[in-house]
Design a protein around this motif. Structure first.
Motif, short mmCIF file in Angstrom:
data_model
loop_
_atom_site.label_atom_id
_atom_site.label_comp_id
_atom_site.label_asym_id
_atom_site.label_seq_id
_atom_site.Cartn_x
_atom_site.Cartn_y
_atom_site.Cartn_z
N GLY A 37 0.84 -1.19 0.00
CA GLY A 37 0.00 0.00 0.00
C GLY A 37 0.88 1.24 0.00
N ASN A 38 0.38 2.33 0.57
CA ASN A 38 1.19 3.55 0.68
C ASN A 38 2.18 3.38 1.83
OD1 ASN A 38 -0.19 4.74 -1.41
ND2 ASN A 38 -1.62 5.79 -0.08
N LYS A 53 5.90 1.57 7.20
CA LYS A 53 4.85 0.83 6.49
C LYS A 53 3.73 0.46 7.44
CE LYS A 53 8.21 -1.20 3.37
NZ LYS A 53 8.89 -2.40 2.93
N LYS A 54 2.54 0.32 6.88
CA LYS A 54 1.42 -0.22 7.65
C LYS A 54 1.64 -1.72 7.81
CE LYS A 54 -1.89 3.12 5.89
NZ LYS A 54 -3.09 3.32 5.06
N ASP A 60 -4.37 -10.02 1.62
CA ASP A 60 -5.23 -10.85 2.47
C ASP A 60 -5.73 -10.15 3.73
OD1 ASP A 60 -3.08 -10.89 4.25
OD2 ASP A 60 -2.54 -12.96 3.85
N GLY A 61 -5.29 -8.90 3.97
CA GLY A 61 -5.77 -8.15 5.13
C GLY A 61 -5.15 -8.56 6.45
N GLU A 62 -4.24 -9.53 6.43
CA GLU A 62 -3.55 -9.98 7.65
C GLU A 62 -2.36 -9.07 7.93
OE1 GLU A 62 -4.40 -12.64 9.60
OE2 GLU A 62 -6.17 -12.96 8.35
N TYR A 71 0.81 -3.90 16.49
CA TYR A 71 1.44 -2.67 16.00
C TYR A 71 0.96 -2.37 14.59
CZ TYR A 71 4.39 -3.16 20.04
OH TYR A 71 4.83 -3.29 21.33
N PRO A 72 0.13 -1.35 14.42
CA PRO A 72 -0.39 -1.03 13.09
C PRO A 72 0.64 -0.40 12.15
CG PRO A 72 -1.20 0.57 14.69
CD PRO A 72 -0.44 -0.49 15.45
#
Length: 102
Positions: A37-38, A53-54, A60-62, A71-72
């Protein structure tokens, strides 16, 4: 000698970017990846490299780092120098999760 460090951050990616830019007196470049992603990047592989990074796999959203889903936001640091110099500059909100030295 090369140090590879990964830090966890309990808040969002924009907040992490602002704190790291202030601590290191750098300016991140925003990038996009279909996998990450960004994300934000500063530096080069042969010198100090900072990546924010996120912690989410866009496919898969994991969590990307599955052992640290709490930790997001993750900060990856690659540095040819002694990592203690880098660690001393980091705001206390960043928690060291992984350290590898080659």
């Amino acid at each position: 000698m090369m140090s590879y460090l990964m830090y966890g951050y309990a808040n969002g990616i924009q907040s992490a970017k602002l704190k790291i830019e202030s601590a290191f007196q750098v300016h991140f470049e925003e990038r996009h990846s279909s996998y990450w992603g960004n994300y934000f990047l500063y530096g080069s592989v042969s010198q100090l490299l900072l990546e924010i990074k996120k912690n989410i796999d866009q496919i898969d959203g994991e969590a990307l780092e599955r052992q640290f889903p709490q930790y997001p936001t993750l900060l990856y640091i690659s540095a040819p120098d002694d990592f203690s110099v880098i660690a001393n500059k980091l705001p206390h909100e960043f928690l060291l999760l992984r350290k590898e030295i080659f």
